[in-house]
Design a protein around this motif. Structure first.
Motif, PDB file in Angstrom:
ATOM      1  N   VAL A  45      43.911  43.976  37.267  1.00 42.91           N
ATOM      2  CA  VAL A  45      44.354  43.867  38.669  1.00 42.91           C
ATOM      3  C   VAL A  45      44.051  42.484  39.235  1.00 42.91           C
ATOM      4  CG1 VAL A  45      44.159  46.337  39.080  1.00 42.91           C
ATOM      5  CG2 VAL A  45      42.203  44.866  39.586  1.00 42.91           C
ATOM      6  N   GLY A  46      43.521  41.590  38.399  1.00 45.21           N
ATOM      7  CA  GLY A  46      43.272  40.230  38.845  1.00 45.21           C
ATOM      8  C   GLY A  46      41.957  40.028  39.553  1.00 45.21           C
ATOM      9  N   ASN A  47      41.018  40.966  39.409  1.00 53.02           N
ATOM     10  CA  ASN A  47      39.693  40.788  40.005  1.00 53.02           C
ATOM     11  C   ASN A  47      38.856  39.827  39.167  1.00 53.02           C
ATOM     12  OD1 ASN A  47      40.224  42.530  42.115  1.00 53.02           O
ATOM     13  ND2 ASN A  47      39.263  44.302  41.144  1.00 53.02           N
ATOM     14  N   ALA A  48      37.795  39.307  39.782  1.00 47.96           N
ATOM     15  CA  ALA A  48      36.949  38.320  39.100  1.00 47.96           C
ATOM     16  C   ALA A  48      36.198  38.930  37.926  1.00 47.96           C
ATOM     17  CB  ALA A  48      35.963  37.705  40.092  1.00 47.96           C
ATOM     18  N   GLY A  49      35.885  40.225  37.980  1.00 54.64           N
ATOM     19  CA  GLY A  49      35.255  40.843  36.818  1.00 54.64           C
ATOM     20  C   GLY A  49      34.233  41.911  37.118  1.00 54.64           C
ATOM     21  N   ASP A  50      33.448  41.754  38.185  1.00 55.79           N
ATOM     22  CA  ASP A  50      32.366  42.702  38.443  1.00 55.79           C
ATOM     23  C   ASP A  50      32.556  43.453  39.753  1.00 55.79           C
ATOM     24  OD1 ASP A  50      30.036  44.091  37.926  1.00 55.79           O
ATOM     25  OD2 ASP A  50      28.756  42.622  38.936  1.00 55.79           O
ATOM     26  N   GLY A 118      40.963  43.627  44.656  1.00 59.00           N
ATOM     27  CA  GLY A 118      40.043  43.427  45.771  1.00 59.00           C
ATOM     28  C   GLY A 118      38.737  44.168  45.596  1.00 59.00           C
ATOM     29  N   GLY A 119      38.724  45.146  44.704  1.00 63.33           N
ATOM     30  CA  GLY A 119      37.510  45.932  44.476  1.00 63.33           C
ATOM     31  C   GLY A 119      37.238  46.900  45.614  1.00 63.33           C
TER      32      GLY A 119
END
Length: 327
Positions: A45-50, A118-119
């Motif tokens: 989804v293109g989130n940074a990872g955590d 966006g988490g």
């Protein structure tokens, strides 16, 4: 922007990579039990990872999306439907505002991970958005997701690889889950623990030869393994010692307990083994009734396999990022 929980599923909780560095306070790390699946869901989804995701156990929740959202499902293979249309797993999907996502039973594996672009936006506790259900620490007062909960989504830019429409969309490509799921259920790699030599000779052989069955009493704290009881040569007088995810303990019943993400930081049972960290996600995807067996490994081999897995994961995460940028 938020998501309404209509049905919570069997056990659904908010998790990230965990709460590390607080063992001196008696608090374990918690976090996703299958961390590679969590990272891959975030990447899709293109989130940074955590960013925080939903960890789903065996049967999933029903969720209403109040705004447009980009989601991804990884981990155990679970049935997902939006307005009667199947939601593909292991890829990036666009859900328009008002969509109701119904996640059913898991066809393979034990835990799935739902990431949203966006988490999930919840207040960190000691630097983590993970829920420690055993300790009651984390989002939602340290509890599992319940019907009626409103799950906020963090601020984020629109996903350029999707155009806003009236219906669900999915990328034309996705990931192959097979390298990340334990289809063969091969033996798990186990190092001999501090008290392994305290087992009698028959039990030392049985530890690496018999098949155990994962008990229905297993949870995020640990897996209870049913089988022929293991026996000590003689009773041990022990003080509590450090434990961590992967520690294999032997309680008086003789049925081992293999600790998972919510492992206590100390324990008083004999520590007869330590699961190689690379095999923890494989254990996380075993479900009650599945069999578990062990093969003996060394620290050097365990570290080598972990390094190889992490290198492969990094390459895949970079490839996902590149493909999303070029979509």
């Amino acid at each position: 922007m938020s998501i309404e929980v209509i049905k919570p599923g069997l056990l659904t909780s908010l998790q990230d990579a965990g709460r590390r560095g607080y063992a001196q306070l008696g608090l374990g790390r918690a976090g996703a039990v299958d961390e590679p699946s969590m990272q891959l869901a975030n990447a899709l989804v293109g989130n940074a990872g955590d960013e925080a995701v939903l960890e789903i156990t065996l049967a999933g929740p029903t969720l209403r999306f109040q705004q447009d959202a980009v989601v991804a499902l990884t981990g155990g293979l679970i049935e997902g439907r939006v307005e009667g249309q199947a939601l593909p797993a292991w890829t990036s999907c666009f859900l328009p505002a008002g969509s109701v996502l119904r996640l059913g039973g898991m066809r393979h594996g034990c835990r799935s991970y739902l990431a949203v672009r966006g988490g999930f936006d919840c207040t960190p506790v000691l630097g983590s958005r993970s829920t420690d259900l055993h300790a009651g620490v984390g989002p939602l007062q340290g509890k599992a997701v319940q019907a009626g909960d409103m799950l906020a989504i963090g601020e984020h830019a629109a996903a350029p690889w999707f155009q806003s429409t009236q219906g669900m969309q999915a990328l034309r490509w996705g990931l192959d889950p097979q390298p990340w799921l334990d289809y063969e259920r091969a033996p798990l790699a186990l190092l001999r623990g501090h008290h392994a030599d305290a087992l009698d000779e028959a039990s030392q052989r049985a530890l690496f030869s018999q098949r155990f069955m994962l008990s229905k009493d297993s949870n995020r704290t640990g897996c209870r393994l049913d089988g022929a009881p293991l026996q000590l040569r003689q009773s041990l007088e022990l003080i509590s010692e450090a434990t961590l995810p992967g520690t294999l303990q032997l309680p008086p019943s003789g049925q081992p307990i293999l600790l998972l993400a919510e492992a206590p930081v100390t324990g008083g049972y004999p520590r007869i083994g330590q699961l190689a960290a690379v095999d923890l996600p494989r254990l996380a995807q075993r479900r009650p009734g599945d069999t578990v067996s062990f093969r003996e490994t060394t620290l050097d081999e365990a570290l080598q396999r972990l390094g190889e897995r992490e290198a492969a994961l990094r390459r895949l995460l970079q490839r996902i990022e590149q493909r999303l940028e070029s979509a």
